[in-house]
Design a protein around this motif. Structure first.
Motif, PDB file in Angstrom:
ATOM      1  N   GLY A 175       0.799  -1.221   0.000  1.00 41.33           N
ATOM      2  CA  GLY A 175       0.000   0.000   0.000  1.00 41.33           C
ATOM      3  C   GLY A 175       0.829   1.268   0.000  1.00 41.33           C
ATOM      4  N   ALA A 176       2.007   1.234  -0.629  1.00 46.18           N
ATOM      5  CA  ALA A 176       2.893   2.399  -0.670  1.00 46.18           C
ATOM      6  C   ALA A 176       2.369   3.445  -1.647  1.00 46.18           C
ATOM      7  CB  ALA A 176       4.300   1.978  -1.069  1.00 46.18           C
ATOM      8  N   THR A 177       2.634   4.713  -1.335  1.00 47.32           N
ATOM      9  CA  THR A 177       2.204   5.811  -2.202  1.00 47.32           C
ATOM     10  C   THR A 177       2.982   5.832  -3.503  1.00 47.32           C
ATOM     11  OG1 THR A 177       1.633   7.139  -0.263  1.00 47.32           O
ATOM     12  CG2 THR A 177       1.933   8.313  -2.345  1.00 47.32           C
ATOM     13  N   GLY A 178       4.262   5.548  -3.414  1.00 42.23           N
ATOM     14  CA  GLY A 178       5.103   5.597  -4.606  1.00 42.23           C
ATOM     15  C   GLY A 178       6.404   4.858  -4.366  1.00 42.23           C
ATOM     16  N   GLY A 179       7.282   4.927  -5.366  1.00 42.01           N
ATOM     17  CA  GLY A 179       8.552   4.219  -5.242  1.00 42.01           C
ATOM     18  C   GLY A 179       9.629   4.856  -6.081  1.00 42.01           C
ATOM     19  N   PHE A 180      10.868   4.497  -5.777  1.00 41.62           N
ATOM     20  CA  PHE A 180      12.031   4.978  -6.508  1.00 41.62           C
ATOM     21  C   PHE A 180      12.932   3.795  -6.834  1.00 41.62           C
ATOM     22  CE2 PHE A 180      10.649   8.406  -3.775  1.00 41.62           C
ATOM     23  CZ  PHE A 180      10.749   9.553  -4.544  1.00 41.62           C
ATOM     24  N   VAL A 181      13.446   3.770  -8.051  1.00 41.63           N
ATOM     25  CA  VAL A 181      14.532   2.855  -8.404  1.00 41.63           C
ATOM     26  C   VAL A 181      15.729   3.735  -8.693  1.00 41.63           C
ATOM     27  CG1 VAL A 181      15.368   1.040  -9.915  1.00 41.63           C
ATOM     28  CG2 VAL A 181      12.934   1.184  -9.397  1.00 41.63           C
ATOM     29  N   VAL A 182      16.819   3.511  -7.963  1.00 39.23           N
ATOM     30  CA  VAL A 182      18.008   4.359  -8.074  1.00 39.23           C
ATOM     31  C   VAL A 182      19.172   3.501  -8.559  1.00 39.23           C
ATOM     32  CG1 VAL A 182      19.501   6.001  -6.895  1.00 39.23           C
ATOM     33  CG2 VAL A 182      17.138   5.680  -6.100  1.00 39.23           C
ATOM     34  N   THR A 183      19.861   3.978  -9.578  1.00 37.73           N
ATOM     35  CA  THR A 183      20.980   3.230 -10.125  1.00 37.73           C
ATOM     36  C   THR A 183      22.157   4.154 -10.412  1.00 37.73           C
ATOM     37  OG1 THR A 183      21.703   1.761 -11.911  1.00 37.73           O
ATOM     38  CG2 THR A 183      20.124   3.456 -12.488  1.00 37.73           C
ATOM     39  N   SER A 184      23.358   3.584 -10.406  1.00 34.21           N
ATOM     40  CA  SER A 184      24.536   4.338 -10.813  1.00 34.21           C
ATOM     41  C   SER A 184      24.732   4.246 -12.325  1.00 34.21           C
ATOM     42  CB  SER A 184      25.779   3.794 -10.101  1.00 34.21           C
ATOM     43  OG  SER A 184      25.936   2.412 -10.375  1.00 34.21           O
ATOM     44  N   GLY A 185      23.871   3.490 -12.980  1.00 33.30           N
ATOM     45  CA  GLY A 185      23.937   3.339 -14.430  1.00 33.30           C
ATOM     46  C   GLY A 185      22.783   4.042 -15.123  1.00 33.30           C
ATOM     47  N   GLU A 186      22.033   3.283 -15.921  1.00 32.73           N
ATOM     48  CA  GLU A 186      20.918   3.872 -16.662  1.00 32.73           C
ATOM     49  C   GLU A 186      19.785   2.864 -16.762  1.00 32.73           C
ATOM     50  OE1 GLU A 186      22.674   2.896 -21.128  1.00 32.73           O
ATOM     51  OE2 GLU A 186      22.922   4.897 -20.270  1.00 32.73           O
ATOM     52  N   PHE A 187      18.667   3.297 -17.333  1.00 31.15           N
ATOM     53  CA  PHE A 187      17.479   2.458 -17.446  1.00 31.15           C
ATOM     54  C   PHE A 187      17.173   2.165 -18.911  1.00 31.15           C
ATOM     55  CE2 PHE A 187      17.017   4.754 -13.468  1.00 31.15           C
ATOM     56  CZ  PHE A 187      16.623   3.755 -12.591  1.00 31.15           C
ATOM     57  N   SER A 188      16.608   0.996 -19.134  1.00 31.48           N
ATOM     58  CA  SER A 188      16.185   0.644 -20.490  1.00 31.48           C
ATOM     59  C   SER A 188      14.931   1.441 -20.846  1.00 31.48           C
ATOM     60  CB  SER A 188      15.896  -0.852 -20.580  1.00 31.48           C
ATOM     61  OG  SER A 188      14.738  -1.185 -19.825  1.00 31.48           O
ATOM     62  N   ASP A 189      14.649   1.535 -22.141  1.00 33.47           N
ATOM     63  CA  ASP A 189      13.448   2.247 -22.595  1.00 33.47           C
ATOM     64  C   ASP A 189      12.183   1.575 -22.065  1.00 33.47           C
ATOM     65  OD1 ASP A 189      15.053   4.019 -23.965  1.00 33.47           O
ATOM     66  OD2 ASP A 189      14.879   2.962 -25.889  1.00 33.47           O
TER      67      ASP A 189
END
Length: 274
Positions: A180-194
């Motif tokens: 039941g979380a309001t939101g979330g974060f994914v944090v990386t030292s790299g990058e994200f795919s499309d």
């Protein structure tokens, strides 16, 4: 590799180290006063036939309290010292990265340091941060953030030349729904795919790559510079210039719609369309 089984003292120290340092000191004082009171107390059972077992139990309890009145507070104080030292290390690491122009520094730290750095960055943005310790570099939810009555989950992915795929974002979204979380974060030292970026749209999930993380760290270090403080993927509040977060309207004509809201709500009611 299986984790070594902890004894009671190690478990107490580790648990206490996750609290603020002063909480460990309070626990140490409370434990000493409680156990010391038992250790110096009088035995209330008279040695008589039929009550010898109760007498033995009380004497045994007093003996354990006599030893525990020193051992238990010691464990709490060690945990408090570890908490204070960990806080110092997180601050020093944050300042070091904030002062560095080399984004590659994120890849040169351990995953524990990376999670500590991310937690410190969010802590300085006004969140209450709980480090859950996912159990490894890819061990699930690493941080739980609290602000007002809202909960946000954070997954950290630190590795050299890492590109985070859509499966990681789906995993976080599933845990958000379950808790039941309001939101979330994914944090990386790299990058994200499309695909990962496309999946996050409209789901109250912020994807912070190395550039966005540096903006967050350098922004919270230099107060008053709204352009630096804003995350690369989040706009600034039109009223107070805080970095906005995605929210979902829960009532009214726009119920169910996603919008950008100010994290300082209800003190600030700035909004932007998503």
């Amino acid at each position: 590799m299986a984790r070594r089984r902890q004894n009671l003292a190690e478990a107490l120290i580790e648990a206490t180290s996750k609290f603020p340092w002063w909480a460990g000191v309070v626990l140490a004082i409370a434990a000493y006063l409680w156990l010391n009171g038992i250790a110096i107390g009088e035995v209330k059972v008279v040695a008589q036939p039929g009550r010898m077992g109760e007498l033995i139990s009380q004497n045994l309890f007093r003996t354990l309290a006599s030893v525990g009145q020193y051992l238990l507070p010691f464990a709490f104080l060690v945990g408090a010292a570890m908490s204070a030292y960990g806080r110092y290390q997180r601050r020093a690491l944050h300042e070091q990265v904030a002062a560095s122009l080399d984004r590659g520094a994120l890849n040169n730290m351990s995953w524990q340091q990376f999670e500590a750095l991310v937690g410190e960055a969010f802590r300085r943005k006004g969140y209450a941060v709980t480090e859950t310790g996912g159990g490894g570099a890819d061990g699930g939810i690493d941080l739980v953030l609290k602000k007002e009555d809202e909960t946000f989950l954070v997954q950290c992915k630190q590795w050299r030349a890492l590109k985070v795929g859509v499966s990681t974002v789906r995993e976080l979204y599933g845990v958000m729904a379950a808790q039941g979380a309001t939101g979330g974060f994914v944090v990386t030292s790299g990058e994200f795919s499309d695909d990962a970026r496309a999946f996050a749209v409209g789901r109250n999930i912020e994807l912070l790559d190395d550039k966005a993380l540096h903006a967050l760290i350098r922004g919270v270090r230099v107060s008053g510079e709204a352009a630096s403080a804003a995350l690369a993927s989040s706009p600034a509040c039109p009223l107070c210039q805080s970095t906005m977060v995605k929210r979902t309207a829960k009532r009214g004509a726009n119920s169910g719609n996603v919008f950008w809201g100010c994290p300082q709500y209800p003190a600030c009611k700035g909004t932007r369309p998503a």
